[in-house]
Design an enzyme around this catalytic site. Structure first.
Site, PDB file in Angstrom:
ATOM      1  N   ASP A 407     132.228  81.220  26.804  1.00  0.00           N
ATOM      2  CA  ASP A 407     132.434  82.604  26.848  1.00  0.00           C
ATOM      3  C   ASP A 407     133.921  82.914  26.368  1.00  0.00           C
ATOM      4  O   ASP A 407     134.717  81.970  26.512  1.00  0.00           O
ATOM      5  CB  ASP A 407     132.387  83.318  28.134  1.00  0.00           C
ATOM      6  CG  ASP A 407     132.244  84.792  28.206  1.00  0.00           C
ATOM      7  OD1 ASP A 407     132.049  85.524  27.098  1.00  0.00           O
ATOM      8  OD2 ASP A 407     132.289  85.474  29.248  1.00  0.00           O
ATOM      9  N   GLU A 410     136.785  84.251  21.548  1.00  0.00           N
ATOM     10  CA  GLU A 410     137.030  84.694  20.487  1.00  0.00           C
ATOM     11  C   GLU A 410     138.204  84.408  19.723  1.00  0.00           C
ATOM     12  O   GLU A 410     138.517  84.483  18.452  1.00  0.00           O
ATOM     13  CB  GLU A 410     137.031  86.370  20.577  1.00  0.00           C
ATOM     14  CG  GLU A 410     135.493  87.049  20.877  1.00  0.00           C
ATOM     15  CD  GLU A 410     134.836  86.621  21.991  1.00  0.00           C
ATOM     16  OE1 GLU A 410     135.719  86.295  22.903  1.00  0.00           O
ATOM     17  OE2 GLU A 410     133.719  86.343  22.110  1.00  0.00           O
ATOM     18  N   ASP A 485     128.454  91.747  25.827  1.00  0.00           N
ATOM     19  CA  ASP A 485     128.497  92.588  26.719  1.00  0.00           C
ATOM     20  C   ASP A 485     127.886  93.996  26.302  1.00  0.00           C
ATOM     21  O   ASP A 485     128.728  94.814  25.941  1.00  0.00           O
ATOM     22  CB  ASP A 485     130.066  92.848  27.346  1.00  0.00           C
ATOM     23  CG  ASP A 485     130.382  91.371  27.962  1.00  0.00           C
ATOM     24  OD1 ASP A 485     129.649  90.728  28.237  1.00  0.00           O
ATOM     25  OD2 ASP A 485     131.705  91.621  28.303  1.00  0.00           O
TER      26      ASP A 485
HETATM   27  C1  GLC Z   1     132.379  88.187  29.898  1.00  0.00           C
HETATM   28  C2  GLC Z   1     131.130  87.946  29.220  1.00  0.00           C
HETATM   29  C3  GLC Z   1     130.013  88.102  30.399  1.00  0.00           C
HETATM   30  C4  GLC Z   1     130.409  87.272  31.609  1.00  0.00           C
HETATM   31  C5  GLC Z   1     131.970  87.928  32.089  1.00  0.00           C
HETATM   32  C6  GLC Z   1     132.448  86.998  33.345  1.00  0.00           C
HETATM   33  O1  GLC Z   1     132.339  89.516  29.931  1.00  0.00           O
HETATM   34  O2  GLC Z   1     130.675  88.324  28.172  1.00  0.00           O
HETATM   35  O3  GLC Z   1     128.893  87.488  29.893  1.00  0.00           O
HETATM   36  O4  GLC Z   1     129.614  87.442  32.747  1.00  0.00           O
HETATM   37  O5  GLC Z   1     132.603  87.695  31.191  1.00  0.00           O
HETATM   38  O6  GLC Z   1     132.398  85.745  33.068  1.00  0.00           O
END
Ligand code: GLC
Length: 800
Positions: A407, A410, A485
């Site tokens: 995650d 980017e 998200d």
């Molecule tokens: C980001 C991710 C999400 C995750 C969060 C905490 O917002 O996109 O899926 O739960 O981080 O790690």
């Protein structure tokens, strides 16, 4: 950037006339009087690569997107010239290159129709600030031309009239039309006059596409640096364009383990261990199938990657084992930011080995993410990727984690403008040192690649499983992905549908959304409708921020739980069907979901459809996308289709009303299809498959279906231990014939097929298996339309 081109020609520079032409096998170069070189590479009869330099010197030819496994070779190549043009002819294309200014026009070699032509063609602006050029291309849109693709853009399928940016961006709670978001896939397909072609602009800088938005009849694309470097891919079938793009940028390196196609449950965050167990036990207690449980950032010690919170997870190995014994695979999150902490071994090692990204003048790239101030590995350095991959040893090999979720890659940085690294950050780019302007869009891809390498190494002999949020073209070789998200709203259910279709059309089929929505909370109805859509997405996971309440299948009362269970059960029954579709994708690049335009481009009705899609080859699904609905209108593509619930036959090529109470949704099966099904299992491998159910949908005419199976995990299938069944169905008024052709060395556990015959227009009087008549009682004919017979048959005749 291309804005006001008509008014502002002053910054733009153009190629002048060709003064030199050279041919080196399949590489043709054209040099102009003002030093521009166009290099055209004939990769295949239907794929041409166009590459320009404005200085006469090309950069090192390096791409993260193009796979070394891409097919090459052509049947025919001839270059001729007339007064005006050089003319490149292959067996599929004719490409004219203007001697005056390098502008190109491409024609279908068979019927000589114009497919794609330059308007201004290649032009550029010199970039004083960064050096190099802003590179630009514009093409004339043909009458009625439509555009599709571009990855995860949260907009309607048809892109005509819109402009887009490709710059991988952390986009919490994005919405319809937010652009850019998490992924950069600079590939589109175009369609006009029943012919389709694609353009893949393989340039990792910030890039833009304009589909007749700035000017009604012009399509353009440009980037803030790098080369004008694009691939032209001709169909004329859009499905071939997508297949060829996927061949070029890569298919998944292996089949996913079958369990990864099961249902996954996630939340930010399930902790401590007792909470995780509570959730998994509830799935088993309520008999809702589930294969994977996720640990979000709170499983770590202060969000330090590769650590475990001693308080919440005192003995991860034991826990992971106990979960595994109950059929749950544990998947953990790993982010790129490494906390600055001299007592943290990963940080210390990264620092000692000089693996973190640096700013232009030397300081480390410091940025805030979940753990606080962090440094970030330079995943574009192969040595760093190797180091990173080895960090997974303990998690995967010792503790038994089965999948890793990447995650924030980017890369996301908190509390700074642009939400990412500044442009001056330096990257290795596999030996082609550059700034973040060039590396930004592939940073997340290279992180996922390094993670994949680790999982592959330490999961062996099982298959790796990775999920990524950021991606560039080609990332599909290593990992699955989700759409980031989103929000628990009805519009986001529609957006999830569009994004999954669009990703599939962009070479990336292993995709799903946070079912129910990540931000905010769905009501039961929205959650149930979203599950109905989600079971048709290759990656099927509920995830939520957890801030607004629970989002497990039982969180909304019994009625909803029952609906959710019913649909997840359908997913599990359809596993062999989905696995076969995945095999088609991994083997041939055929997208798992097909938007209607991809399915039937000749039917102009499909060019603007959004909600309906084909799942695999034979199932048509359409989610209900609003509250309080008892059904919906939808378009049924041409052909005849069986209503999945009632077996009623609908004639396609028209819009119809379809009933769909909350416990139902519009699902249709193409006539003539043979759909394989497994029994409902609580997780993959719970049951030995003793019989393969084949739902056979009668058609007058012919249809082919396939069933691919293997050991569900491991690599034996690569050595030929798979089972591929090709079924040819042929229906007549009083007879149904099914021929089976079997290949592969894998022996399935079941010995028999159970055929459920749908829509048979006659009463069975006789059955012949391989030319031998079998007494009906031996086929255990239950009722009229079910029969059980050996899986070994070659030819079955069901006679009325
Ligand atoms: C980001 C991710 C999400 C995750 C969060 C905490 O917002 O996109 O899926 O739960 O981080 O790690």
């Amino acid at each position: 950037m291309i804005l006001n081109t008509e008014l502002e020609y002053k910054g733009n520079l153009f190629p002048s006339k060709i003064i030199k032409y050279e041919k080196n096998l399949n590489v043709l170069s054209f040099t102009t009087a003002n030093g521009v070189v166009l290099e055209v590479t004939v990769r295949r009869d239907s794929i041409l690569r166009f590459r320009f330099t404005t200085t006469g010197i090309f950069e090192n030819d390096f791409s993260y997107a193009i796979t070394k496994y891409a097919s090459r070779g052509y049947n025919h190549l001839e270059v001729t010239e007339d007064d005006k043009n050089y003319i490149i002819t292959t067996s599929k294309l004719i490409c004219n290159i203007s001697k005056l200014d390098l502008r190109t026009s491409i024609f279908d070699a068979k019927d000589k129709t114009l497919i794609c032509e330059d308007e201004l063609g290649f032009h550029w602006e010199e970039s004083y600030e960064h050096g190099g050029d802003v590179v630009k291309m514009s093409k004339t849109a043909q009458a009625g031309e439509s555009y599709f693709g571009l990855g995860d853009k949260p907009v309607d399928n048809n892109l005509k009239g819109k402009r887009f940016e490709n710059w991988v961006t952390d986009s919490y709670a994005y919405g319809r039309d937010t652009d850019p978001i998490y992924k950069a896939i600079p590939f589109y397909t175009a369609l006009h006059n029943k012919k389709s072609y694609g353009i893949f602009f393989d340039n990792t800088f910030r890039s833009f596409f304009d589909f007749c938005s700035e000017r009604r009849n012009i399509t353009s694309f440009w980037a803030h640096g790098g080369e004008m470097n694009y691939y032209f891919i001709y169909g004329p079938d859009m499905s071939d364009v997508v297949v060829n793009y996927t061949d070029l940028t890569g298919k998944p390196h292996e089949m996913p383990a079958l369990w990864t196609l099961g249902y996954h449950q996630c939340k930010w965050s399930y902790y401590p261990e007792s909470n995780v167990k509570e959730i998994t036990s509830k799935f088993r207690e309520l008999e809702i199938p589930c294969d994977a449980i996720y640990l979000d950032i709170d499983y770590m010690e202060g969000f330090r990657c590769f650590t475990w919170s001693k308080e919440y997870f005192p003995d991860p190995k034991r826990m992971v084992k106990e979960l595994a014994d109950d059929g749950f695979k544990t998947i953990v999150i790993i982010d790129p930011g490494i906390k600055i902490d001299m007592d943290y071994s990963v940080f210390k090692e990264g620092l000692d080995k000089d693996y973190f990204c640096k700013r232009a003048d030397g300081p480390y790239m410091k940025g805030k993410v979940w753990p606080g101030e962090c440094y970030f590995p330079d995943f574009t350095n192969p040595e760093v990727r190797e180091w990173w991959s080895n960090l997974f040893k303990e998690l995967v090999e010792d503790i038994g984690v089965k999948g890793v979720w990447n995650d924030m890659n980017e890369p996301a940085v908190m509390d700074v403008p642009g939400k990412t690294f500044p442009n001056d950050v330096r990257h290795d780019y596999d030996g082609n040192q550059c700034s973040h302007r060039k590396a930004h869009n592939i940073y997340g891809m290279q992180m996922a690649r390094a993670t994949y390498q680790g999982l592959k190494k330490f999961s062996y002999p099982k298959r790796p499983f990775v999920i990524t949020r950021a991606a560039y073209s080609g990332t599909q070789r290593y990992t699955s992905s989700w759409t980031g998200d989103n929000i628990a709203t009805w519009d986001h259910l529609t957006i999830a549908n569009l994004q999954a279709q669009r990703m599939c059309m962009s070479g990336f089929s292993f995709i799903g959304s946070d079912i129910g929505g990540f931000a905010e909370q769905p009501n039961g109805e929205l959650y149930a409708r979203w599950i109905q859509l989600g079971i048709f997405h290759p990656f099927c996971r509920t995830h939520s921020s957890g801030d607004h309440g629970d989002q497990e299948p039982w969180a909304f009362g019994k009625t909803i739980t029952d609906v959710v269970r019913k649909f997840i059960e359908i997913r599990y029954q359809l596993l062999p069907y989905l696995y076969t579709a995945f095999w088609r994708y991994a083997e041939d690049g055929v997208p798992i979901l097909k938007s209607l335009v991809l399915y039937d481009q000749e039917d102009t009705q499909t060019h603007y459809r959004n909600d309906e899609f084909i799942f695999g080859e034979k199932i048509l699904a359409c989610p209900v996308t609003g509250p309080n609905q008892k059904g919906r209108r939808m378009y049924i593509p041409r052909g005849q289709w069986y209503n999945y619930w009632t077996d009623e036959v609908v004639i396609g090529g028209q819009e119809v009303w379809v009933d769909a109470d909350l416990d139902s949704m519009p699902i249709f099966v193409k006539e003539g299809a043979i759909i394989p099904k497994y029994p409902i299992q609580q997780y993959v491998g719970e049951k030995t498959i003793n019989e393969l159910l084949l739902d056979v949908y009668y058609a007058e005419g012919k249809e082919e279906s396939m069933v691919y199976e293997d050991a569900t995990d491991g690599y034996d299938y690569i050595k030929g231990r798979y089972s591929l069944r090709n079924f040819k169905l042929s229906g007549k008024k009083k007879e149904l014939i099914i021929q089976q052709h079997k290949s592969g060395k894998f022996v399935t556990t079941y010995k028999t097929f159970k055929l459920n015959l749908h829509g048979l227009p006659f009463k069975i009087s006789k059955v012949e298996v391989d030319n031998v008549e079998i007494p009906l009682k031996d086929l255990k004919l239950k009722g009229d339309d079910t029969l059980v017979l050996t899986k070994e048959f070659n030819e079955l005749h069901i006679i009325g």
